[in-house]
Design a protein around this motif. Sequence first.
Motif, PDB file in Angstrom:
ATOM      1  N   LEU A  22     -26.903  94.356 -16.293  1.00  0.00           N
ATOM      2  CA  LEU A  22     -26.210  94.045 -17.558  1.00  0.00           C
ATOM      3  C   LEU A  22     -25.394  95.237 -18.051  1.00  0.00           C
ATOM      4  CD1 LEU A  22     -26.049  91.585 -19.403  1.00  0.00           C
ATOM      5  CD2 LEU A  22     -27.924  92.527 -20.742  1.00  0.00           C
ATOM      6  N   PHE A  26     -21.650  95.344 -17.504  1.00  0.00           N
ATOM      7  CA  PHE A  26     -20.795  94.619 -18.459  1.00  0.00           C
ATOM      8  C   PHE A  26     -20.535  95.470 -19.711  1.00  0.00           C
ATOM      9  CE2 PHE A  26     -22.686  91.250 -15.907  1.00  0.00           C
ATOM     10  CZ  PHE A  26     -21.535  90.586 -15.501  1.00  0.00           C
ATOM     11  N   VAL A  71     -30.317  95.130 -27.466  1.00  0.00           N
ATOM     12  CA  VAL A  71     -30.333  94.540 -26.114  1.00  0.00           C
ATOM     13  C   VAL A  71     -31.101  95.429 -25.133  1.00  0.00           C
ATOM     14  CG1 VAL A  71     -28.839  93.868 -24.169  1.00  0.00           C
ATOM     15  CG2 VAL A  71     -28.158  93.327 -26.511  1.00  0.00           C
ATOM     16  N   ASP A  72     -31.841  94.779 -24.254  1.00  0.00           N
ATOM     17  CA  ASP A  72     -32.539  95.485 -23.176  1.00  0.00           C
ATOM     18  C   ASP A  72     -31.553  95.626 -22.000  1.00  0.00           C
ATOM     19  OD1 ASP A  72     -34.160  96.444 -21.212  1.00  0.00           O
ATOM     20  OD2 ASP A  72     -35.386  94.623 -21.012  1.00  0.00           O
ATOM     21  N   TRP A  73     -31.043  96.834 -21.803  1.00  0.00           N
ATOM     22  CA  TRP A  73     -29.977  97.036 -20.813  1.00  0.00           C
ATOM     23  C   TRP A  73     -30.488  97.148 -19.370  1.00  0.00           C
ATOM     24  CZ3 TRP A  73     -25.434  95.618 -22.284  1.00  0.00           C
ATOM     25  CH2 TRP A  73     -25.102  95.678 -23.641  1.00  0.00           C
ATOM     26  N   LEU A 111     -31.968  94.662 -18.023  1.00  0.00           N
ATOM     27  CA  LEU A 111     -31.919  93.279 -17.505  1.00  0.00           C
ATOM     28  C   LEU A 111     -30.808  93.103 -16.476  1.00  0.00           C
ATOM     29  CD1 LEU A 111     -32.330  91.188 -20.792  1.00  0.00           C
ATOM     30  CD2 LEU A 111     -33.989  91.388 -18.951  1.00  0.00           C
ATOM     31  N   ASN A 112     -31.012  92.120 -15.622  1.00  0.00           N
ATOM     32  CA  ASN A 112     -29.983  91.774 -14.631  1.00  0.00           C
ATOM     33  C   ASN A 112     -29.488  90.369 -14.899  1.00  0.00           C
ATOM     34  OD1 ASN A 112     -30.014  94.163 -12.983  1.00  0.00           O
ATOM     35  ND2 ASN A 112     -32.057  93.489 -12.307  1.00  0.00           N
ATOM     36  N   LEU A 113     -28.261  90.140 -14.473  1.00  0.00           N
ATOM     37  CA  LEU A 113     -27.676  88.823 -14.698  1.00  0.00           C
ATOM     38  C   LEU A 113     -27.394  88.181 -13.346  1.00  0.00           C
ATOM     39  CD1 LEU A 113     -26.707  87.309 -17.304  1.00  0.00           C
ATOM     40  CD2 LEU A 113     -24.420  87.988 -16.631  1.00  0.00           C
ATOM     41  N   ASN A 152     -31.708  83.000 -22.996  1.00  0.00           N
ATOM     42  CA  ASN A 152     -31.431  83.979 -21.936  1.00  0.00           C
ATOM     43  C   ASN A 152     -30.670  85.158 -22.556  1.00  0.00           C
ATOM     44  OD1 ASN A 152     -30.423  85.418 -19.737  1.00  0.00           O
ATOM     45  ND2 ASN A 152     -30.137  83.573 -18.500  1.00  0.00           N
ATOM     46  N   GLN A 153     -31.397  86.274 -22.753  1.00  0.00           N
ATOM     47  CA  GLN A 153     -30.782  87.397 -23.479  1.00  0.00           C
ATOM     48  C   GLN A 153     -29.585  87.997 -22.743  1.00  0.00           C
ATOM     49  OE1 GLN A 153     -32.538  91.225 -23.945  1.00  0.00           O
ATOM     50  NE2 GLN A 153     -31.950  91.393 -26.092  1.00  0.00           N
ATOM     51  N   ALA A 154     -29.694  88.071 -21.419  1.00  0.00           N
ATOM     52  CA  ALA A 154     -28.601  88.656 -20.628  1.00  0.00           C
ATOM     53  C   ALA A 154     -27.316  87.847 -20.796  1.00  0.00           C
ATOM     54  CB  ALA A 154     -29.010  88.710 -19.160  1.00  0.00           C
ATOM     55  N   LEU A 155     -27.485  86.517 -20.759  1.00  0.00           N
ATOM     56  CA  LEU A 155     -26.315  85.651 -20.892  1.00  0.00           C
ATOM     57  C   LEU A 155     -25.735  85.717 -22.316  1.00  0.00           C
ATOM     58  CD1 LEU A 155     -24.605  83.635 -19.260  1.00  0.00           C
ATOM     59  CD2 LEU A 155     -26.022  81.822 -20.203  1.00  0.00           C
ATOM     60  N   THR A 169     -25.892  88.221 -24.326  1.00  0.00           N
ATOM     61  CA  THR A 169     -25.195  89.518 -24.447  1.00  0.00           C
ATOM     62  C   THR A 169     -23.804  89.438 -23.822  1.00  0.00           C
ATOM     63  OG1 THR A 169     -27.320  90.606 -24.298  1.00  0.00           O
ATOM     64  CG2 THR A 169     -25.401  91.985 -23.941  1.00  0.00           C
ATOM     65  N   LEU A 170     -23.747  88.789 -22.654  1.00  0.00           N
ATOM     66  CA  LEU A 170     -22.453  88.636 -21.981  1.00  0.00           C
ATOM     67  C   LEU A 170     -21.470  87.847 -22.857  1.00  0.00           C
ATOM     68  CD1 LEU A 170     -21.111  89.311 -19.252  1.00  0.00           C
ATOM     69  CD2 LEU A 170     -21.733  87.023 -18.505  1.00  0.00           C
ATOM     70  N   LEU A 220     -20.327  90.113 -25.730  1.00  0.00           N
ATOM     71  CA  LEU A 220     -19.355  91.123 -25.261  1.00  0.00           C
ATOM     72  C   LEU A 220     -17.986  90.475 -25.031  1.00  0.00           C
ATOM     73  CD1 LEU A 220     -21.505  93.177 -22.698  1.00  0.00           C
ATOM     74  CD2 LEU A 220     -20.782  93.906 -24.958  1.00  0.00           C
TER      75      LEU A 220
END
Lengths: 83, 192
Positions: free
Chosen positions: A4, A7, A64-66, A68-70, B58-61, B63-64, B67
């Motif tokens: 993440l 990004f 945010v927990d950086w 993490l992976n997407l 889904n926190q990652a999504l 955040t995306l 952004l």
Amino acid sequence: MIPLSIFLIIWLVLLLAYVALAFISIVQMMRFALVGKMAYFSTFIFLSVAAIIILIVSIYLTTVDWTLNLSFGEIITQQIPIL
Amino acid sequence: MMNLKNLPGQAPDENVVKVLRRHWLTLLPLGFSLLFILLLPIAIAIVIEIIKPDLYSNQALTTLLVLGGSIFLLFAWLFLYQNYIDYYLDIWIVTDRRILNIEQHGLFGRTVSELRLYRVQDVTSEVRGFWKTMFDYGEVYIQTAGEEQRFIFEDIPHPNDAAKLILEMSEVQRKKHLEEAVEEFGMPDKKS
């Protein structure tokens, strides 16, 4: 799997480009506009709204927990079960 | 910033008579695009909330999306500001001696042209279309002697009044210019 934080780096680069373009725009406005309240007022509104957006996003980004992976594949299969 | 009391090439006794800009109504399409651009990410967020509410878990999504959405909003806002600059920096200044046409082309293009009032030969105002007629704005075309290209004031408010003013002032300037020429060179000999 994409980290993440990648990004975040892309976002920061784009933000840097944004700041540069905004600076050039403001310089043009301040250099060539007629002396008057509207030039200052419109620039103030522009800067205020931009600052509010950046501030709100920055506050969110601190939570945010950086690490993490997407995974786009995973997201697609989760959201569209047929895949 | 440009001061009206200190115009480029200004004579000591030169006075600014009128400063013209395009009518505010020409900014409306920009206003509507602002509304559309601002509402678009919000509308997308609401649609996602209705169709797939679990997507935000889904926190990652999320955040995306934040952004991407924020960068979209920031650049859209900058685009609108730059368009406003384009509108705001287009000015026509009428002094008692000349007309200054200052046009901004994007962020890095700028044209400043000048026209002496005594050279004005023909002034035409044009109001064409429903909105222009309703709100009384339109074009003023200024033709000078010996030049094919015309000076154009675009979408200015009350074009008929502006055209009349320029014609009257050019008449005064022409007489003044003629008197100065007679004083300097004398009356032309009719026999020759």
